[in-house]
Design a protein around this motif. Sequence first.
Motif, mmCIF file in Angstrom:
data_model
loop_
_atom_site.group_PDB
_atom_site.id
_atom_site.type_symbol
_atom_site.label_atom_id
_atom_site.label_comp_id
_atom_site.label_asym_id
_atom_site.label_seq_id
_atom_site.Cartn_x
_atom_site.Cartn_y
_atom_site.Cartn_z
ATOM 1 N N ALA A 88 32.752 25.828 17.847
ATOM 2 C CA ALA A 88 34.084 25.221 17.715
ATOM 3 C C ALA A 88 33.959 23.709 17.581
ATOM 4 N N TYR A 89 34.844 23.147 16.776
ATOM 5 C CA TYR A 89 34.991 21.706 16.696
ATOM 6 C C TYR A 89 35.951 21.236 17.791
ATOM 7 N N THR A 90 35.686 20.041 18.304
ATOM 8 C CA THR A 90 36.677 19.338 19.118
ATOM 9 C C THR A 90 37.435 18.404 18.194
ATOM 10 N N ILE A 91 38.742 18.603 18.096
ATOM 11 C CA ILE A 91 39.574 17.813 17.194
ATOM 12 C C ILE A 91 40.338 16.770 18.003
ATOM 13 N N ASP A 92 40.207 15.529 17.595
ATOM 14 C CA ASP A 92 40.863 14.410 18.272
ATOM 15 C C ASP A 92 41.577 13.583 17.224
ATOM 16 N N LYS A 93 42.897 13.666 17.196
ATOM 17 C CA LYS A 93 43.693 12.911 16.220
ATOM 18 C C LYS A 93 44.360 11.684 16.851
ATOM 19 N N THR A 94 44.162 11.470 18.146
ATOM 20 C CA THR A 94 44.834 10.362 18.832
ATOM 21 C C THR A 94 44.025 9.078 18.667
ATOM 22 N N PRO A 95 44.578 8.041 18.031
ATOM 23 C CA PRO A 95 43.821 6.804 17.828
ATOM 24 C C PRO A 95 43.753 5.972 19.104
ATOM 25 N N PRO A 96 42.833 5.023 19.159
ATOM 26 C CA PRO A 96 42.783 4.106 20.297
ATOM 27 C C PRO A 96 44.037 3.239 20.356
ATOM 28 N N GLN A 97 44.215 2.578 21.487
ATOM 29 C CA GLN A 97 45.344 1.658 21.616
ATOM 30 C C GLN A 97 45.125 0.409 20.760
ATOM 31 N N THR A 98 46.203 -0.258 20.445
ATOM 32 C CA THR A 98 46.150 -1.426 19.569
ATOM 33 C C THR A 98 45.374 -2.564 20.229
ATOM 34 N N VAL A 99 44.532 -3.216 19.437
ATOM 35 C CA VAL A 99 43.738 -4.347 19.910
ATOM 36 C C VAL A 99 44.654 -5.555 20.109
ATOM 37 N N ILE A 100 44.385 -6.343 21.154
ATOM 38 C CA ILE A 100 45.158 -7.542 21.448
ATOM 39 C C ILE A 100 44.410 -8.742 20.870
ATOM 40 N N VAL A 101 45.007 -9.418 19.894
ATOM 41 C CA VAL A 101 44.356 -10.501 19.152
ATOM 42 C C VAL A 101 45.058 -11.827 19.462
ATOM 43 N N SER A 102 44.275 -12.893 19.581
ATOM 44 C CA SER A 102 44.865 -14.207 19.859
ATOM 45 C C SER A 102 44.128 -15.285 19.067
ATOM 46 N N VAL A 103 44.831 -16.392 18.809
ATOM 47 C CA VAL A 103 44.251 -17.558 18.140
ATOM 48 C C VAL A 103 45.120 -18.759 18.481
ATOM 49 N N GLN A 104 44.503 -19.943 18.586
ATOM 50 C CA GLN A 104 45.271 -21.157 18.854
ATOM 51 C C GLN A 104 46.037 -21.568 17.602
ATOM 52 N N SER A 105 47.333 -21.800 17.754
ATOM 53 C CA SER A 105 48.165 -22.158 16.612
ATOM 54 C C SER A 105 49.390 -22.915 17.106
ATOM 55 N N PRO A 106 49.834 -23.971 16.371
ATOM 56 C CA PRO A 106 49.244 -24.516 15.144
ATOM 57 C C PRO A 106 47.983 -25.326 15.455
ATOM 58 N N THR A 107 47.225 -25.643 14.417
ATOM 59 C CA THR A 107 45.976 -26.361 14.632
ATOM 60 C C THR A 107 45.608 -27.146 13.381
ATOM 61 N N THR A 108 44.785 -28.157 13.576
ATOM 62 C CA THR A 108 44.201 -28.887 12.445
ATOM 63 C C THR A 108 42.822 -28.347 12.107
ATOM 64 N N ASN A 109 42.321 -27.455 12.932
ATOM 65 C CA ASN A 109 40.974 -26.900 12.753
ATOM 66 C C ASN A 109 40.956 -25.912 11.597
ATOM 67 N N ARG A 110 40.140 -26.174 10.605
ATOM 68 C CA ARG A 110 40.051 -25.279 9.456
ATOM 69 C C ARG A 110 39.060 -24.132 9.694
ATOM 70 N N TYR A 111 38.457 -24.114 10.855
ATOM 71 C CA TYR A 111 37.567 -23.019 11.256
ATOM 72 C C TYR A 111 38.086 -22.413 12.567
ATOM 73 N N PRO A 112 39.287 -21.911 12.585
ATOM 74 C CA PRO A 112 39.842 -21.387 13.847
ATOM 75 C C PRO A 112 39.057 -20.174 14.334
#
Length: 204
Positions: A88-112
């Motif tokens: 038998a296969y184990t079927i898993d259709k439930t995706p992981p939870q959403t990733v929490i992403v952050s960045v400093q903004s606004p900024t003058t840094n062109r390499y954030p």
Amino acid sequence: PSGAAAVDFTVTFDEAVAGVDPGDFTPAATGLAGTSVAGVTGTGTTRTVTVNTGTGDGTLRLDVPVTATITDLPGNAMVNLPYTGGEAYTIDKTPPQTVIVSVQSPTTNRYPIWRWRTLPESGGIGLFRYRMESAAKIPNPWTETVLRLYSPKEPLADGSHTLYVQERDEAGNWSAAGQATVEIDGTAPNAPIVTGTASPANDT
């Protein structure tokens, strides 16, 4: 585990058979809805049976019911049915939870630097993929990584830039994309123009 929409079962007979079609097989599912046999391919002693996994999480086995009409080449009907002892296969259709992403903004840094994190119960395996979308709304392709940060190798132009990040689980499901947008303004303002009101004439 698998999160695929369809999986393949390999069925091996002890001699060459004939009359094999999708109706000779039955998906045996637990916790799944909408499973079905999509097709059968192969010849001789081996068949590959493709089964739609439907929806939900659970297990999926392929059985051969007593109503199967499979015969050997001389026409002898198959015996010892039903067959319910397959893997038998184990079927898993439930995706992981959403990733929490952050960045400093606004900024003058062109390499954030974008950073992301996951919750302890996220359900992922720590494999991520990210892509950038800039003000022109032209998305870049996904790039996979095990890191939890990203900074561009080339300087970014003034404007808004959004990074999307997803995490994968063991079954191959990708989470919904977390995102963070940076506003870059690295252009210095010009010197101001100062004007004044002329003094009124001094009539005598």
